[in-house]
Design an enzyme around this catalytic site. Structure first.
Site, PDB file in Angstrom:
ATOM      1  N   TYR A 167       0.856  -1.187   0.000  1.00 29.89           N
ATOM      2  CA  TYR A 167       0.000   0.000   0.000  1.00 29.89           C
ATOM      3  C   TYR A 167       0.891   1.236   0.000  1.00 29.89           C
ATOM      4  CZ  TYR A 167      -3.366   3.514   1.622  1.00 29.89           C
ATOM      5  OH  TYR A 167      -4.141   4.638   1.743  1.00 29.89           O
ATOM      6  N   ASP A 262       9.340   2.559  -0.763  1.00 27.55           N
ATOM      7  CA  ASP A 262       8.376   3.270   0.070  1.00 27.55           C
ATOM      8  C   ASP A 262       8.654   2.891   1.521  1.00 27.55           C
ATOM      9  OD1 ASP A 262       6.249   4.201   1.531  1.00 27.55           O
ATOM     10  OD2 ASP A 262       4.697   3.422   0.200  1.00 27.55           O
ATOM     11  N   LYS A 290       5.671  10.044   8.741  1.00 34.99           N
ATOM     12  CA  LYS A 290       5.532  10.920   9.904  1.00 34.99           C
ATOM     13  C   LYS A 290       6.533  10.674  11.021  1.00 34.99           C
ATOM     14  CE  LYS A 290       1.321   9.686   9.303  1.00 34.99           C
ATOM     15  NZ  LYS A 290       1.354   9.584   7.829  1.00 34.99           N
TER      16      LYS A 290
END
Length: 455
Positions: A167, A262, A290
């Protein structure tokens, strides 16, 4: 993968018969959720928060400190979600909090450069040999979207290749699933994604060299980038062998295709250099999330100076953001990443996680339970399976999520908070104490006994 998530969110809540502890009170959370449903689609601002794949109403969190969180009803939990990973130092870390307060006293946003951007970039680049320049953005999705645009602009090609079970955020080109066949064009997995966009995305299975080779043969000189979570952790923990990742690196190099790692989850989690450092494989572009902002809304992508020179205003690939490099997020990131560079930080955290994972696995194995704990660094995943390895999304038994549903409820009733889906991984922070972990293990042992022995 996205279809399985949508299916989870449409599940009906139903009671469970258990001899476990009484259910926690959710009265105030239920009231807040009822009100939220009048404001937000499904009552939430991100789908997994709706608790549709587990029992009960969503918990509205009121406070976090260290390894613990408290909900609106006053229930206290040891938290293994950690804001989905970024809180590697735990909640409300004093050094991060103090830095945020210090920065906020001078203002929260300027839409102009600040020295804090330089400071955080230097902290990252001086300690990560895999990138030479970086661009801050406001989320992991934005980082991935920008990385793909950069790869297309650099290679002058349009197609990208992704893997089923990975994802990469909710950008249109990545909300695609595999069709039938070894190599397929992506099929849209969300309403609102044009077929023409999905047709530029090729989807293959993870851990399948034949499919990867066939894709490059079929679309020779057309693939701008291959994007992968080197530690796939959004649909279970689908750990790949280094040899497969190296094969991916080699075939991309041979075909002039950019390899994007990623690392929104794995970056700064499995080590300061992330999965690139863990496997010692250099991708062309890396995306981060984050964790580089101590949990504040932030993301980044980085590459070589040559590749990054294609980004506007230096180059022709346009990408911008009013809140990119937000000073509060930069300050929080400086405080958090400085702690991660402390001698022995990752050794201690990863050893703590390994002992936790191994203890739970020993218990399950001794009881002959169909249950495995997979882990890497300070990331773990509970799977109701007897498979030694799960490397592909298709190898996850969807029916096993019924067991997770009961497991999750029993753990909540014992003061243990996991992400509300059996497809989600868990995280351990430096704030988790030996007492926390021992209490959690006992709760897991009791919950597993109930899941496997109750009718």
């Amino acid at each position: 993968m996205f279809d399985s998530i949508k299916k989870m969110f449409s599940a009906e809540d139903e009671p469970v018969n258990t001899t476990g502890k009484p259910d926690i009170s959710r009265e105030k959370s239920a009231e807040l959720y009822a009100k939220a449903q009048t404001y937000f689609p499904g009552g939430v601002n991100s789908p997994v928060r709706a608790f549709k794949s587990v029992y009960g109403t969503p918990l509205f969190i009121q406070k976090g400190d260290g390894s613990h969180i408290w909900d609106a009803d006053g229930n206290e939990f040891i938290d293994y979600c950690c804001s989905w990973g970024p809180l590697i130092l735990g909640h409300n870390n004093a050094k991060v909090r103090e830095k945020v307060i210090e920065v906020m006293q001078h203002g929260m946003s300027f839409g102009a450069p600040t020295a804090l951007e330089n400071e955080l970039a230097e902290l990252i680049l001086k300690n990560n040999k895999f990138i030479e320049k970086i661009r801050f953005v406001s989320s992991g999705t934005e980082a991935v979207m920008s990385a793909i645009r950069l790869a297309r602009g650099y290679t002058k090609r349009d197609k990208i290749l992704k893997f089923e079970g990975c994802y990469h955020g909710h950008a249109d080109a990545l909300l695609v699933k595999a069709g039938s066949g070894l190599v397929t064009f992506g099929e849209t997995s969300s309403a609102g994604v044009p077929k023409s966009v999905a047709d530029e995305t090729i989807v293959v299975a993870l851990n399948d060299k034949e499919a990867l080779t066939k894709a490059f043969d079929e679309f020779k000189d057309q693939i701008a980038a291959v994007i992968i979570e080197p530690v796939p952790a959004n649909n279970g923990l689908l750990l790949q062998e280094k040899e497969y990742l190296q094969y991916l690196r080699d075939i991309c190099t041979q075909n002039g295709t950019m390899l994007i790692f990623d690392e929104v989850i794995s970056g700064f989690r499995v080590g300061f250099e992330g999965a690139a450092g863990y496997y010692q494989i250099k991708p062309d572009i890396i995306t981060y999330g984050k964790i580089i902002g101590g949990g504040m809304p932030v993301g980044a992508y980085g590459s070589s100076a040559t590749i990054m020179s294609n980004i506007s205003p230096e180059g022709s690939v346009y990408q911008a953001g009013t809140l990119s490099g937000n000073p509060v997020a930069m300050g929080a990131g400086i405080a958090q990443l400085s702690e991660l560079l402390r001698m022995g930080f990752y050794r201690d955290l990863n050893n703590k996680t390994q002992e936790f994972v191994e203890a739970i696995q020993r218990f399950a194995t001794a009881r002959n339970y169909k249950f495995k704990v997979f882990g890497i660094g300070s990331i773990f995943w509970f799977a109701f399976t007897d498979k030694e390895y799960i490397r592909k999304a298709e190898d996850i038994d969807a029916s096993s999520m019924e067991k997770f549903k009961k497991f999750h409820r029993e753990l909540l009733n014992r003061g243990i908070y996991l992400g509300p889906s059996g497809y989600e991984v868990g995280f351990i922070s430096s704030a988790h104490t030996k007492t926390d972990l021992e209490k959690t293990k006992r709760a897991i042992f009791d919950s597993l006994d109930l899941v496997f022995n109750s009718k």
